[in-house]
Design a protein around this motif. Structure first.
Motif, mmCIF file in Angstrom:
data_model
loop_
_atom_site.group_PDB
_atom_site.id
_atom_site.type_symbol
_atom_site.label_atom_id
_atom_site.label_comp_id
_atom_site.label_asym_id
_atom_site.label_seq_id
_atom_site.Cartn_x
_atom_site.Cartn_y
_atom_site.Cartn_z
ATOM 1 N N GLY A 1 -21.804 33.352 -1.528
ATOM 2 C CA GLY A 1 -20.763 33.051 -2.300
ATOM 3 C C GLY A 1 -19.700 32.925 -2.001
ATOM 4 O O GLY A 1 -18.576 32.541 -2.597
ATOM 5 N N SER A 2 -19.457 33.321 -0.658
ATOM 6 C CA SER A 2 -17.906 33.302 0.173
ATOM 7 C C SER A 2 -17.682 32.129 1.073
ATOM 8 O O SER A 2 -18.549 32.089 2.040
ATOM 9 C CB SER A 2 -17.646 34.559 0.776
ATOM 10 N N LEU A 3 -16.964 31.112 0.574
ATOM 11 C CA LEU A 3 -16.650 30.189 1.441
ATOM 12 C C LEU A 3 -16.347 30.268 2.803
ATOM 13 O O LEU A 3 -16.435 30.248 4.053
ATOM 14 C CB LEU A 3 -15.916 28.879 0.699
ATOM 15 N N THR A 4 -15.023 31.194 2.493
ATOM 16 C CA THR A 4 -14.450 31.697 3.667
ATOM 17 C C THR A 4 -15.251 32.662 4.543
ATOM 18 O O THR A 4 -15.094 32.681 5.938
ATOM 19 C CB THR A 4 -13.217 32.773 3.347
ATOM 20 N N GLY A 5 -16.170 33.352 3.999
ATOM 21 C CA GLY A 5 -17.148 34.278 4.785
ATOM 22 C C GLY A 5 -17.977 33.547 5.598
ATOM 23 O O GLY A 5 -18.562 33.600 6.791
ATOM 24 N N ALA A 6 -18.483 32.358 4.886
ATOM 25 C CA ALA A 6 -19.481 31.389 5.594
ATOM 26 C C ALA A 6 -18.804 30.604 6.831
ATOM 27 O O ALA A 6 -19.301 30.347 7.877
ATOM 28 C CB ALA A 6 -19.733 30.281 4.554
ATOM 29 N N ALA A 7 -17.287 30.219 6.629
ATOM 30 C CA ALA A 7 -16.493 29.595 7.755
ATOM 31 C C ALA A 7 -16.549 30.800 8.741
ATOM 32 O O ALA A 7 -16.880 30.368 10.250
ATOM 33 C CB ALA A 7 -15.214 29.241 7.309
ATOM 34 N N VAL A 8 -16.253 31.882 8.536
ATOM 35 C CA VAL A 8 -16.034 32.875 9.665
ATOM 36 C C VAL A 8 -17.361 33.264 10.359
ATOM 37 O O VAL A 8 -17.354 33.143 11.726
ATOM 38 C CB VAL A 8 -15.380 34.117 9.026
ATOM 39 N N ALA A 9 -18.266 33.224 9.645
ATOM 40 C CA ALA A 9 -19.705 33.496 10.120
ATOM 41 C C ALA A 9 -20.386 32.651 10.935
ATOM 42 O O ALA A 9 -20.992 32.750 11.899
ATOM 43 C CB ALA A 9 -20.697 33.908 9.093
ATOM 44 N N SER A 10 -20.019 31.324 10.549
ATOM 45 C CA SER A 10 -20.410 30.011 11.359
ATOM 46 C C SER A 10 -19.895 30.158 12.725
ATOM 47 O O SER A 10 -20.454 29.855 13.744
ATOM 48 C CB SER A 10 -19.928 28.756 10.527
ATOM 49 N N VAL A 11 -18.376 30.471 12.787
ATOM 50 C CA VAL A 11 -17.930 30.341 13.981
ATOM 51 C C VAL A 11 -18.379 31.672 14.765
ATOM 52 O O VAL A 11 -18.845 31.164 16.111
ATOM 53 C CB VAL A 11 -16.467 30.628 14.081
ATOM 54 N N VAL A 12 -18.625 32.920 14.348
ATOM 55 C CA VAL A 12 -19.013 33.886 15.084
ATOM 56 C C VAL A 12 -20.546 33.688 15.650
ATOM 57 O O VAL A 12 -20.533 33.603 16.807
ATOM 58 C CB VAL A 12 -19.123 34.991 14.238
ATOM 59 N N VAL A 13 -21.286 33.071 14.750
ATOM 60 C CA VAL A 13 -22.967 32.871 15.046
ATOM 61 C C VAL A 13 -22.947 31.765 16.234
ATOM 62 O O VAL A 13 -23.680 31.814 17.068
ATOM 63 C CB VAL A 13 -23.572 32.409 14.012
#
Length: 290
Positions: free
Chosen positions: A240-252
């Motif tokens: 449910g977190s767009l910001t979290g998805a963005a950060v996790a995408s970069v990390v992954v």
């Protein structure tokens, strides 16, 4: 140094692809509580639609690429809207049935795509600039990575502005908090939820076109392979977190590139990261506490 820069930029490009898929998953789950296992089908259909458009237009130039990107987004959004109207809307608050229906649609769509386009991958070319490289601090970076990163950043910005600055965005957020109250005010929340599915499908369709250029081909299995990592990104970032998805995408994306280059175990390292996050922060990096 040049190797590190190359891995960072290509990791950002891969993370951008993950985000375009994960953003729709996160948006749909966070606002509607629907785990959509057919999301990869939106990506695959968008990729094939973009490929067909580019093939029929003939010229490998920026105009053809832009048209294929828009067509991929439109087809992905239309398929997502149809899925919500025909399959998901009757099953709200029935999560087991939602999972079964979306998994079934995912399997059926792969078989349909194989029947139409065949099982072999179809190779794709884009503008000549895509096949060129740019020197970044001594690293030779393929140009198509920059396009993917820019598009993903614009999609993130557009989604945030839509949810926070538009009337429909406010209706969607209010409907999530108290659907009965919003309905009592005479607002049809169902239309807003269909719009959420459409936006998520459009982002996935756009991601499909970009993924076909990133990998150089389009196939019926393209969406399924990216969907796995998109789910991992969504869970790590927080459902449910767009910001979290963005950060996790970069990390992954970056972690996977480095692990693949140095040890050849990128997928394994990503799974380990997922396990660590689930054990230490079950709600994800930026997810709301249950």
């Amino acid at each position: 140094m040049s190797t590190i820069v190359l891995l960072l930029v290509t990791g950002l490009g891969l993370g951008a692809l993950y985000f375009l898929v994960a953003s729709g998953l996160s948006l749909i789950y966070g606002l509607m509580g629907v785990l959509n296992f057919a999301h990869g089908s939106f990506l695959t259909l968008g990729a094939f639609a973009g490929w067909e458009a580019a093939r029929r237009m003939g010229a490998d130039n920026w105009g053809t690429f832009a048209a294929s990107l828009l067509i991929g987004a439109a087809v992905g959004g239309a398929f997502a809207a149809f899925t919500e109207l025909a399959l998901i809307r009757p099953l709200y608050e029935r999560h087991i049935e939602q999972v079964l229906v979306t998994v079934g649609l995912s399997l059926a769509s792969v078989a349909l795509f194989e029947g139409i386009w065949g099982t072999d991958p179809d190779f794709i070319t884009g503008p000549a600039w895509f096949r060129q490289t740019t020197d970044v601090l001594g690293a030779t970076v393929p140009n198509d990575r920059f396009v993917t990163i820019v598009v993903a950043a614009l999609v993130l910005l557009g989604m945030v502005l839509f949810l926070k600055r538009t009337r429909y965005g406010m209706v969607i957020r209010a409907g999530v908090e108290n659907r009965a109250m919003v309905t009592a005010l005479g607002i049809d929340v169902r239309k807003a939820f269909t719009l959420v599915f459409t936006i998520g499908g459009a982002a996935a369709g756009m991601g499909g076109v970009l993924a076909s250029h990133y990998f150089g081909y389009v196939s019926p299995l393209l969406g399924g392979s990216l969907l796995i990592f998109a789910f991992i990104v969504t869970v790590i970032g927080g459902l449910g977190s767009l910001t979290g998805a963005a950060v996790a995408s970069v990390v992954v994306g970056i972690l996977q590139q480095f692990a693949n280059f140095y040890w050849g175990v990128g997928d394994f390292v990503v799974i380990v990261l997922l396990a660590v996050v689930l054990l230490t922060r079950p709600n994800g990096l930026m997810g709301k506490k249950a």
